[in-house]
Design a protein around this motif. Structure first.
Motif, PDB file in Angstrom:
ATOM      1  N   GLN A 321      39.299  46.686  34.955  1.00  0.00           N
ATOM      2  CA  GLN A 321      37.902  47.058  34.836  1.00  0.00           C
ATOM      3  C   GLN A 321      37.541  47.200  33.361  1.00  0.00           C
ATOM      4  OE1 GLN A 321      37.817  50.678  37.380  1.00  0.00           O
ATOM      5  NE2 GLN A 321      36.598  49.460  38.805  1.00  0.00           N
ATOM      6  N   GLY A 322      36.283  47.600  33.093  1.00  0.00           N
ATOM      7  CA  GLY A 322      35.869  47.906  31.734  1.00  0.00           C
ATOM      8  C   GLY A 322      34.987  46.855  31.096  1.00  0.00           C
ATOM      9  N   ARG A 323      34.234  47.287  30.088  1.00  0.00           N
ATOM     10  CA  ARG A 323      33.369  46.371  29.326  1.00  0.00           C
ATOM     11  C   ARG A 323      34.193  45.606  28.298  1.00  0.00           C
ATOM     12  NH1 ARG A 323      30.392  51.302  29.408  1.00  0.00           N
ATOM     13  NH2 ARG A 323      30.935  51.759  27.244  1.00  0.00           N
ATOM     14  N   GLU A 324      35.232  46.224  27.802  1.00  0.00           N
ATOM     15  CA  GLU A 324      36.163  45.629  26.838  1.00  0.00           C
ATOM     16  C   GLU A 324      37.553  45.872  27.379  1.00  0.00           C
ATOM     17  OE1 GLU A 324      37.154  45.968  22.019  1.00  0.00           O
ATOM     18  OE2 GLU A 324      36.012  47.538  23.050  1.00  0.00           O
ATOM     19  N   ARG A 325      38.448  44.896  27.187  1.00  0.00           N
ATOM     20  CA  ARG A 325      39.754  45.007  27.845  1.00  0.00           C
ATOM     21  C   ARG A 325      40.909  44.885  26.853  1.00  0.00           C
ATOM     22  NH1 ARG A 325      38.350  41.627  33.439  1.00  0.00           N
ATOM     23  NH2 ARG A 325      36.838  43.165  34.189  1.00  0.00           N
ATOM     24  N   SER A 326      42.038  45.421  27.285  1.00  0.00           N
ATOM     25  CA  SER A 326      43.221  45.496  26.439  1.00  0.00           C
ATOM     26  C   SER A 326      44.247  44.445  26.844  1.00  0.00           C
ATOM     27  CB  SER A 326      43.839  46.893  26.564  1.00  0.00           C
ATOM     28  OG  SER A 326      44.469  47.042  27.830  1.00  0.00           O
ATOM     29  N   GLY A 327      45.456  44.606  26.341  1.00  0.00           N
ATOM     30  CA  GLY A 327      46.535  43.690  26.678  1.00  0.00           C
ATOM     31  C   GLY A 327      47.289  44.054  27.937  1.00  0.00           C
ATOM     32  N   LEU A 328      46.802  45.023  28.705  1.00  0.00           N
ATOM     33  CA  LEU A 328      47.406  45.405  29.981  1.00  0.00           C
ATOM     34  C   LEU A 328      46.655  44.683  31.099  1.00  0.00           C
ATOM     35  CD1 LEU A 328      47.948  47.817  27.926  1.00  0.00           C
ATOM     36  CD2 LEU A 328      48.215  49.240  29.948  1.00  0.00           C
ATOM     37  N   VAL A 329      47.343  43.849  31.842  1.00  0.00           N
ATOM     38  CA  VAL A 329      46.721  43.041  32.892  1.00  0.00           C
ATOM     39  C   VAL A 329      47.271  43.512  34.235  1.00  0.00           C
ATOM     40  CG1 VAL A 329      46.342  40.720  33.777  1.00  0.00           C
ATOM     41  CG2 VAL A 329      46.540  41.094  31.302  1.00  0.00           C
ATOM     42  N   SER A 330      46.397  44.083  35.071  1.00  0.00           N
ATOM     43  CA  SER A 330      46.844  44.623  36.356  1.00  0.00           C
ATOM     44  C   SER A 330      46.383  43.729  37.500  1.00  0.00           C
ATOM     45  CB  SER A 330      46.315  46.048  36.549  1.00  0.00           C
ATOM     46  OG  SER A 330      44.903  46.058  36.580  1.00  0.00           O
ATOM     47  N   PHE A 331      47.222  43.632  38.514  1.00  0.00           N
ATOM     48  CA  PHE A 331      46.912  42.760  39.645  1.00  0.00           C
ATOM     49  C   PHE A 331      47.733  43.178  40.850  1.00  0.00           C
ATOM     50  CE2 PHE A 331      50.527  40.966  37.451  1.00  0.00           C
ATOM     51  CZ  PHE A 331      51.360  40.483  38.447  1.00  0.00           C
ATOM     52  N   ASN A 332      47.362  42.675  41.995  1.00  0.00           N
ATOM     53  CA  ASN A 332      48.176  42.809  43.209  1.00  0.00           C
ATOM     54  C   ASN A 332      48.232  41.480  43.927  1.00  0.00           C
ATOM     55  OD1 ASN A 332      49.359  45.348  43.349  1.00  0.00           O
ATOM     56  ND2 ASN A 332      47.487  46.319  44.092  1.00  0.00           N
ATOM     57  N   LEU A 333      49.317  41.267  44.637  1.00  0.00           N
ATOM     58  CA  LEU A 333      49.530  40.055  45.418  1.00  0.00           C
ATOM     59  C   LEU A 333      49.426  40.426  46.894  1.00  0.00           C
ATOM     60  CD1 LEU A 333      50.323  37.083  45.606  1.00  0.00           C
ATOM     61  CD2 LEU A 333      52.708  37.753  45.261  1.00  0.00           C
ATOM     62  N   ALA A 334      48.506  39.792  47.597  1.00  0.00           N
ATOM     63  CA  ALA A 334      48.227  40.136  48.994  1.00  0.00           C
ATOM     64  C   ALA A 334      49.496  40.134  49.838  1.00  0.00           C
ATOM     65  CB  ALA A 334      47.208  39.156  49.575  1.00  0.00           C
ATOM     66  N   GLY A 335      49.678  41.211  50.592  1.00  0.00           N
ATOM     67  CA  GLY A 335      50.803  41.291  51.513  1.00  0.00           C
ATOM     68  C   GLY A 335      52.122  41.654  50.888  1.00  0.00           C
ATOM     69  N   GLN A 336      52.154  41.903  49.563  1.00  0.00           N
ATOM     70  CA  GLN A 336      53.418  42.217  48.909  1.00  0.00           C
ATOM     71  C   GLN A 336      53.278  43.483  48.081  1.00  0.00           C
ATOM     72  OE1 GLN A 336      55.927  39.184  47.333  1.00  0.00           O
ATOM     73  NE2 GLN A 336      54.667  37.512  48.120  1.00  0.00           N
ATOM     74  N   ASP A 337      54.248  44.342  48.176  1.00  0.00           N
ATOM     75  CA  ASP A 337      54.282  45.571  47.384  1.00  0.00           C
ATOM     76  C   ASP A 337      54.527  45.226  45.913  1.00  0.00           C
ATOM     77  OD1 ASP A 337      54.684  48.646  47.227  1.00  0.00           O
ATOM     78  OD2 ASP A 337      56.461  47.801  46.251  1.00  0.00           O
TER      79      ASP A 337
END
Length: 398
Positions: A321-337
């Motif tokens: 999220q955010g108007r400006e972003r950093s070098g931390l990229v967060s994500f999730n993969l459907a169906g996988q922890d």
């Protein structure tokens, strides 16, 4: 913004960083990879200690170990006497927080939704003990802490505003200077947890308007684990009485009474690793020589490229999220922890992070997230590494 490093310049820096030869590292937000020169600085002081004795080596190498304080002040646009050298981000932040005057029933502490879980633990324990309250500042539509909402919450009982600048669970960058302007207008102490920010982009503590800012050596600065830095605004220092003192922070005077130091080192301990300080000094010098504008431009280019490619993979949701972003990229993969994704990639020699609710509980709960995968980039990150991570994730998503 400055231009990013060229591929050739990145390769030259990677050649000076042993870890790049053995791992595909996307956990720079957890701990980055130190340069060979930083490792050499640590080893050189350990050899001095072995040859001369640790106490004697500390005296002989005082200029080398104190260089970290001078360079940290330069990095933050602070005065040297406003810098304490600590054992890490949490120990520095915690020492400053514990040094505040005693809390009273009815006092209010305001925190951003993204506050680090360790800070929240300290805040809640002290608030509950004293009958104070801990309240969350609303976020705006972008997910950032809302400075206007903060201002509407203020009254005479607010004794502290607390912000984690770059959350651990994603790429959002909070508007630290906007929050600082509100805090200064109302004369309210303002603490910033800058663990992920320090070394990732230029920081000017005077422009931000904070009273305290903590940072870690092991993250974007690429310094050794077990090091950190703490900025305390000179005019704010007299409000802080350390919870713990020793002969370094408060030596006894002729009358037998403790004399608190007049600089930020009143929050330090006499016991520390001078070898690690030598390593931190080298890491700080490397960051300053490279230039924080250049570092920011390179990290931003890498993070933007990675986010765009991840968003194009079916089954992956980018969570930043955010108007400006950093070098931390967060994500999730459907169906996988996320933890399973982390372990699967690790088996292929690719390191990422995965964070659960305890890291950033207020934000994770507000967004309905149990766990996130986090790929954090550096200016060391190569296009080949990004391609390898993406290829592995496409197979997992396939």
């Amino acid at each position: 913004m400055s231009a990013p490093l060229t591929p050739g310049a990145v390769q030259a820096l990677r050649a000076l960083t042993p870890g790049t030869q053995s791992t595909v590292h996307f956990n720079h937000a957890g701990a980055s990879l130190p340069s060979a020169a930083t490792l050499q600085a640590i080893h050189a002081h350990l050899k001095r200690e072995a040859a001369q004795g640790p106490m004697e080596a500390g005296v002989a190498a005082r200029d080398l170990t104190e260089a970290a304080r001078v360079l940290a002040a330069q990095l933050l646009n602070a005065q040297v006497d406003e810098i304490a050298l600590t054992g890490g981000n949490s120990s520095g932040w915690g020492a400053a927080f514990a040094a505040l005057p005693a809390w009273r029933p009815g006092d209010r502490i305001l925190v951003g939704r993204h506050e680090w879980g360790g800070n929240l633990a300290a805040l809640r324990l002290n608030a509950e003990r004293a009958g104070a309250t801990l309240e969350t500042i609303p976020s705006d539509a972008s997910g950032c802490v809302d400075a206007q909402a903060l201002e509407s919450m203020l009254d005479g009982r607010v004794r502290l505003i607390v912000l984690t600048w770059l959350p651990a669970n994603g790429g959002l960058i909070n508007p630290a200077a906007e929050i600082g302007r509100v805090a200064r207008r109302h004369g309210i102490p303002y603490f910033i947890d800058g663990a992920q920010a320090v070394g990732q982009f230029p920081i000017d503590v005077a422009q931000i308007g904070c009273d305290v800012l903590s940072g870690a050596g092991r993250k974007a600065l690429r310094g050794p684990r077990g090091t950190g830095l703490l900025y305390v605004r000179r005019d704010f220092l007299e409000q802080l009485t350390p919870a713990f003192v020793d002969t370094h922070s408060a030596p006894l005077g002729p009358d037998g009474r403790p004399m608190l130091r007049k600089d930020a080192a009143r929050l330090e301990s006499a016991e520390n690793s001078l070898a690690l300080r030598c390593g931190l000094a080298n890491a700080l010098r490397e960051a300053l020589d490279l230039g924080l504008d250049t570092i920011r431009a390179t990290i931003d280019a890498n993070a933007q490229a990675l986010r765009a490619e991840l968003a194009a993979i079916s089954g992956i949701t980018v969570l930043d999220q955010g108007r400006e972003r950093s070098g931390l990229v967060s994500f999730n993969l459907a169906g996988q922890d996320a933890g399973d994704v982390q372990r699967t990639l690790a088996a292929q020699g690719i390191t990422i992070g995965s964070n659960g609710v305890p890291y950033t509980p207020l934000d994770m709960q507000a967004r309905g997230l149990d766990r996130i995968a986090r790929a954090s980039v550096s200016y060391l990150t190569s296009s080949a590494e990004i391609d390898r991570l993406l290829e592995a994730l496409r197979k997992l998503a396939g």
